[in-house]
Design a protein around this motif. Sequence first.
Motif, PDB file in Angstrom:
ATOM      1  N   VAL A 144      -3.443 -15.613  -9.566  1.00 51.85           N
ATOM      2  CA  VAL A 144      -4.605 -14.768  -9.823  1.00 51.85           C
ATOM      3  C   VAL A 144      -5.858 -15.381  -9.228  1.00 51.85           C
ATOM      4  O   VAL A 144      -6.661 -14.689  -8.580  1.00 51.85           O
ATOM      5  N   ALA A 145      -6.048 -16.671  -9.412  1.00 52.93           N
ATOM      6  CA  ALA A 145      -7.267 -17.326  -8.906  1.00 52.93           C
ATOM      7  C   ALA A 145      -7.342 -17.226  -7.389  1.00 52.93           C
ATOM      8  O   ALA A 145      -8.406 -16.911  -6.823  1.00 52.93           O
ATOM      9  N   ALA A 146      -6.232 -17.481  -6.714  1.00 53.82           N
ATOM     10  CA  ALA A 146      -6.228 -17.421  -5.245  1.00 53.82           C
ATOM     11  C   ALA A 146      -6.444 -15.999  -4.756  1.00 53.82           C
ATOM     12  O   ALA A 146      -7.160 -15.762  -3.772  1.00 53.82           O
ATOM     13  N   ALA A 147      -5.836 -15.028  -5.422  1.00 57.73           N
ATOM     14  CA  ALA A 147      -6.006 -13.630  -5.028  1.00 57.73           C
ATOM     15  C   ALA A 147      -7.448 -13.187  -5.206  1.00 57.73           C
ATOM     16  O   ALA A 147      -8.009 -12.480  -4.360  1.00 57.73           O
ATOM     17  N   ARG A 148      -8.062 -13.614  -6.300  1.00 58.14           N
ATOM     18  CA  ARG A 148      -9.474 -13.277  -6.511  1.00 58.14           C
ATOM     19  C   ARG A 148     -10.357 -13.940  -5.463  1.00 58.14           C
ATOM     20  O   ARG A 148     -11.281 -13.319  -4.917  1.00 58.14           O
ATOM     21  N   ALA A 149     -10.071 -15.200  -5.167  1.00 59.97           N
ATOM     22  CA  ALA A 149     -10.884 -15.927  -4.199  1.00 59.97           C
ATOM     23  C   ALA A 149     -10.782 -15.314  -2.806  1.00 59.97           C
ATOM     24  O   ALA A 149     -11.727 -15.374  -2.020  1.00 59.97           O
ATOM     25  N   ALA A 150      -9.634 -14.665  -2.524  1.00 55.10           N
ATOM     26  CA  ALA A 150      -9.430 -14.051  -1.209  1.00 55.10           C
ATOM     27  C   ALA A 150      -9.975 -12.639  -1.128  1.00 55.10           C
ATOM     28  O   ALA A 150      -9.791 -11.954  -0.120  1.00 55.10           O
ATOM     29  N   GLY A 151     -10.617 -12.183  -2.184  1.00 52.47           N
ATOM     30  CA  GLY A 151     -11.221 -10.854  -2.160  1.00 52.47           C
ATOM     31  C   GLY A 151     -10.662  -9.880  -3.168  1.00 52.47           C
ATOM     32  O   GLY A 151     -11.162  -8.765  -3.318  1.00 52.47           O
ATOM     33  N   GLY A 152      -9.615 -10.274  -3.864  1.00 53.96           N
ATOM     34  CA  GLY A 152      -9.096  -9.437  -4.940  1.00 53.96           C
ATOM     35  C   GLY A 152      -8.424  -8.162  -4.474  1.00 53.96           C
ATOM     36  O   GLY A 152      -8.676  -7.079  -5.028  1.00 53.96           O
ATOM     37  N   ASP A 153      -7.522  -8.259  -3.491  1.00 53.49           N
ATOM     38  CA  ASP A 153      -6.776  -7.091  -3.012  1.00 53.49           C
ATOM     39  C   ASP A 153      -5.857  -6.592  -4.120  1.00 53.49           C
ATOM     40  O   ASP A 153      -5.105  -7.371  -4.718  1.00 53.49           O
ATOM     41  N   LEU A 154      -5.908  -5.286  -4.405  1.00 57.72           N
ATOM     42  CA  LEU A 154      -5.109  -4.700  -5.474  1.00 57.72           C
ATOM     43  C   LEU A 154      -3.891  -3.973  -4.907  1.00 57.72           C
ATOM     44  O   LEU A 154      -3.980  -3.317  -3.869  1.00 57.72           O
ATOM     45  N   VAL A 155      -2.758  -4.078  -5.603  1.00 50.88           N
ATOM     46  CA  VAL A 155      -1.550  -3.402  -5.124  1.00 50.88           C
ATOM     47  C   VAL A 155      -1.520  -1.937  -5.549  1.00 50.88           C
ATOM     48  O   VAL A 155      -0.764  -1.141  -5.006  1.00 50.88           O
ATOM     49  N   THR A 156      -2.333  -1.585  -6.531  1.00 53.25           N
ATOM     50  CA  THR A 156      -2.352  -0.216  -7.041  1.00 53.25           C
ATOM     51  C   THR A 156      -3.689   0.044  -7.720  1.00 53.25           C
ATOM     52  O   THR A 156      -4.508  -0.869  -7.869  1.00 53.25           O
ATOM     53  N   ASP A 157      -3.912   1.277  -8.123  1.00 57.68           N
ATOM     54  CA  ASP A 157      -5.200   1.630  -8.729  1.00 57.68           C
ATOM     55  C   ASP A 157      -5.345   0.996 -10.111  1.00 57.68           C
ATOM     56  O   ASP A 157      -4.431   1.083 -10.940  1.00 57.68           O
ATOM     57  N   PRO A 158      -6.488   0.377 -10.388  1.00 52.89           N
ATOM     58  CA  PRO A 158      -6.701  -0.202 -11.719  1.00 52.89           C
ATOM     59  C   PRO A 158      -6.992   0.880 -12.752  1.00 52.89           C
ATOM     60  O   PRO A 158      -7.262   2.037 -12.411  1.00 52.89           O
ATOM     61  N   LEU A 159      -6.926   0.504 -14.008  1.00 52.90           N
ATOM     62  CA  LEU A 159      -7.210   1.415 -15.119  1.00 52.90           C
ATOM     63  C   LEU A 159      -8.370   0.864 -15.947  1.00 52.90           C
ATOM     64  O   LEU A 159      -8.519  -0.358 -16.082  1.00 52.90           O
ATOM     65  N   LYS A 160      -9.174   1.765 -16.480  1.00 56.61           N
ATOM     66  CA  LYS A 160     -10.211   1.369 -17.430  1.00 56.61           C
ATOM     67  C   LYS A 160     -10.071   2.219 -18.681  1.00 56.61           C
ATOM     68  O   LYS A 160      -9.982   3.444 -18.610  1.00 56.61           O
ATOM     69  N   LEU A 161     -10.022   1.562 -19.833  1.00 53.07           N
ATOM     70  CA  LEU A 161     -10.069   2.247 -21.122  1.00 53.07           C
ATOM     71  C   LEU A 161     -11.405   1.893 -21.779  1.00 53.07           C
ATOM     72  O   LEU A 161     -11.793   0.723 -21.799  1.00 53.07           O
ATOM     73  N   GLU A 162     -12.087   2.890 -22.314  1.00 53.18           N
ATOM     74  CA  GLU A 162     -13.389   2.609 -22.915  1.00 53.18           C
ATOM     75  C   GLU A 162     -13.659   3.589 -24.047  1.00 53.18           C
ATOM     76  O   GLU A 162     -13.372   4.777 -23.944  1.00 53.18           O
ATOM     77  N   ARG A 163     -14.208   3.047 -25.141  1.00 57.13           N
ATOM     78  CA  ARG A 163     -14.643   3.877 -26.253  1.00 57.13           C
ATOM     79  C   ARG A 163     -15.839   3.200 -26.907  1.00 57.13           C
ATOM     80  O   ARG A 163     -15.806   2.002 -27.192  1.00 57.13           O
ATOM     81  N   GLY A 164     -16.905   3.966 -27.093  1.00 57.82           N
ATOM     82  CA  GLY A 164     -18.101   3.422 -27.715  1.00 57.82           C
ATOM     83  C   GLY A 164     -19.036   2.752 -26.720  1.00 57.82           C
ATOM     84  O   GLY A 164     -18.746   2.636 -25.534  1.00 57.82           O
ATOM     85  N   ASP A 165     -20.175   2.310 -27.234  1.00 55.04           N
ATOM     86  CA  ASP A 165     -21.198   1.641 -26.428  1.00 55.04           C
ATOM     87  C   ASP A 165     -20.930   0.141 -26.463  1.00 55.04           C
ATOM     88  O   ASP A 165     -21.396  -0.577 -27.357  1.00 55.04           O
ATOM     89  N   VAL A 166     -20.161  -0.348 -25.502  1.00 49.13           N
ATOM     90  CA  VAL A 166     -19.740  -1.744 -25.518  1.00 49.13           C
ATOM     91  C   VAL A 166     -20.927  -2.687 -25.316  1.00 49.13           C
ATOM     92  O   VAL A 166     -21.094  -3.661 -26.064  1.00 49.13           O
ATOM     93  N   ALA A 167     -21.758  -2.389 -24.325  1.00 54.32           N
ATOM     94  CA  ALA A 167     -22.900  -3.264 -24.056  1.00 54.32           C
ATOM     95  C   ALA A 167     -23.831  -3.319 -25.260  1.00 54.32           C
ATOM     96  O   ALA A 167     -24.309  -4.397 -25.658  1.00 54.32           O
ATOM     97  N   GLY A 168     -24.104  -2.154 -25.856  1.00 51.59           N
ATOM     98  CA  GLY A 168     -24.985  -2.115 -27.019  1.00 51.59           C
ATOM     99  C   GLY A 168     -24.398  -2.842 -28.212  1.00 51.59           C
ATOM    100  O   GLY A 168     -25.096  -3.570 -28.929  1.00 51.59           O
ATOM    101  N   ALA A 169     -23.083  -2.660 -28.432  1.00 56.59           N
ATOM    102  CA  ALA A 169     -22.429  -3.309 -29.570  1.00 56.59           C
ATOM    103  C   ALA A 169     -22.389  -4.821 -29.401  1.00 56.59           C
ATOM    104  O   ALA A 169     -22.576  -5.580 -30.361  1.00 56.59           O
ATOM    105  N   LEU A 347      -3.426  -7.540  -9.081  1.00 61.01           N
ATOM    106  CA  LEU A 347      -3.719  -8.262  -7.843  1.00 61.01           C
ATOM    107  C   LEU A 347      -2.484  -8.470  -6.973  1.00 61.01           C
ATOM    108  O   LEU A 347      -1.400  -8.801  -7.454  1.00 61.01           O
ATOM    109  N   ARG A 348      -2.693  -8.292  -5.680  1.00 58.22           N
ATOM    110  CA  ARG A 348      -1.624  -8.573  -4.710  1.00 58.22           C
ATOM    111  C   ARG A 348      -1.551 -10.084  -4.468  1.00 58.22           C
ATOM    112  O   ARG A 348      -2.549 -10.751  -4.223  1.00 58.22           O
ATOM    113  N   THR A 349      -0.335 -10.613  -4.534  1.00 58.29           N
ATOM    114  CA  THR A 349      -0.104 -12.024  -4.235  1.00 58.29           C
ATOM    115  C   THR A 349       1.104 -12.131  -3.307  1.00 58.29           C
ATOM    116  O   THR A 349       1.907 -11.205  -3.203  1.00 58.29           O
TER     117      THR A 349
END
Length: 780
Positions: A144-169, A347-349
């Motif tokens: 993971v560290a090496a993949a991030r350092a190389a630019g963070g190439d992803l093998v597929t679309d990421p997902l985001k789950l969110e509910r509520g005001d996270v920054a405010g909370a 991440l692609r490795t």
Amino acid sequence: MADARKRLEMETRRGPIGSASPHDSAAKQVAGEAIYIDDIAEPAGLVHACLGLAQIAHGRLISLDLAPVRAASGVLAVLTAEDIPGANDISSTHRHDEPVFATETILHHGQPLFAVVAVTRDQARRAAMLAKAVYEEAKPNLDVAAARAAGGDLVTDPLKLERGDVAGALAASPRRLKGSMAIGGQDHFYLEGQIALAIPGEDEDMLVHSSTQHPSEVQHMVAAVLGVGSHAVTIEVRRMGGGFGGKETQSNLFAVVAALAARKLKRPVKLRPDRDDDMVITGKRHDFVCDYEIGFDDAGHILAVDAVYAARCGWNADLSGPVTDRALFHMDNCYFYPAVRGRSEPLRTHTVSNTAFRGFGGPQGMVGAERFIEEVAYATGLDPLEVRKRNLYGDAGRDVTPYHQQVEDNIAGHVIAELERSCDYRARQAAIREVNRTSKVIKRGIALTPVKFGISFTATWYNQAGALVHVYTDGTVMLNHGGTEMGQGLYIKVAQVVAHSFGIPLDQVKITATTTGKVPNTSATAASSGSDLNGMAALDACETIKQRLTAFAAERWQVAPEAVAFLPGCVRIGAQEMSFAELVAAAYMGRVQLSATGFYATPKIHWDRKAGRGHPFYYFAYGAAAAEVAIDTLTGEYKVERVDILHDCGTSLNPAIDKGQIEGGFIQGMGWLTTEELVWDEKGRLRTHAPSTYKIPVASDRPRIFNVALLENAPNREPTIHRSKAVGEPPLMLAISVLHALSDAVASVGDYRVCPRLDAPATPERVLDAVERVRAEAAP
């Protein structure tokens, strides 16, 4: 024999559902009579294939000289991408990013370049090592560290789950902390490795015996590579010697190469890789790095969670998308977060492409959730179990997941309370604390952790199954369905469903091999849904036949249809009773159809991935485990002294099978979190590729005291097959209790004032490092 007759009589009286019927293969396995693919009598002309593998992890293939391979003793053919008549692709996704054979770009050490076919397996293996390849090598990104350092190439679309005001909370939280956790991968280490036997037929027909959890996908892959229609390919699976997810997509390669060779040579071909090659070629459980920020109060209530789950996915997409999705689906475990945001980072490795593994990302998500609890507990000085209880899902307002599904069947608190009482948790915890005060070297630890696991495929279309049931004129029944048997007891459970439906003894139901020629378009046997889906499909077929028999009986004996009842051991028709066989024989003479297909599609579920909300799970399975350990603070070595488990199976179809799954799943999970460590060197070569270098649990590693109980009087609130609940995957996550018991023991060296932040796998080296770190932080 007397015991067997007695058991059969009892079963006949009460019906097969809920009986502890033995696994259908158990006696044959013990006697060595169970037939696996390598045991099938070799057809005339059988030859053997072996894969030739890339020797670098990243770069370009400049040239490949196969002349020495072709000239080797016994060699009949050498196959490369140029020999593929159809598509050079076995990708399980729409990305088409997994060639059968690499042609230019090399993306992991061990990537197949060619296959050699020889008269014997030994000749094929020796010949494969004679290839002369020239590479232009590039630096691989291996984690993971090496993949991030190389630019963070992803093998597929990421997902985001969110509910509520996270920054405010987070901003409003009285207390906040940040952290990161490494969660290791795991090799499937099935007893039977990957294997395929391909037998060509006339025209373009191909029969492939494949050790796979997904016969229909293998069928489609073989057809696409051969350039024929799926109707020309039949995949058959009687049993596997273990699968655990490793044979959901990873079996495609071996079946395809065997079929390709069989087509070229017009003779049967078997491909069974050596264990070392198997481990080098095939994907593992994804290892993750979980980065998190938590907002909470002094009473231990979690107010906000913001977490990123980054995964080492390997060189292509495979199932990394849904695996990392499911990790987010379980980042809550049993806990309600008022404001939450979870993001995946697939991440692609330049390592083998990781794939499905028992729990399918859920275990990694839950490990992160339990770290959040532990962080809050040590920061506030509260007992970790108390923090768990304070953050459980509850009534309205505290019953919505990060993906916006309402938790309707929440029994986590009840399961925890029952186990806490039955294993005498509080008294044992107090005794352990007292012992630790005076013991200078050996420290003990205890932890109780819960599990809430969502049941259903998150790919909604997979939540379907078919079955085929034939009733013969002597009253015996042949059963076929789309589920595969990998040792988990699916076949016997579905057979129990059929026997119970007709009111006949279990030995009158013949279980037959899964084959795409009988039940088409099957889903993978995965996601713990085998019994749910295939049991309901088989029941649907039985109900169709029973409706025909009921109509026939009502007309023949002049009674109302309601007066016909299928009972254990007989069929009641008005005032008379007859055997099932007698009714079937009469129905045949009356020209009643005695065969039917069945189908089932899971209701209620839906999922909008783009919006990150929906109802992806039909229901949740629950459980809890309390683990007690002892560690040596001078060496980091440890023993698991005792484990108590209470698990929710709904109304169990077969308590013996379910307990076996709980015990096996727990031990496999314990191995993942303690001893099973995957190691690649700087060149991208897997160093843990054999039993000599990769440590799975053995008999002596099991808990010295191991108590397993099923939650009683807790039928599934959803109308599943006989109100049962899935049991394949959820028990693995009960082993998180061992990781936290080890953490508890480590924390004792700092008087429980410092969070150990013990990463997984918690090998003795990591335990020792954590002991020294906690001592140092607590010293002031």
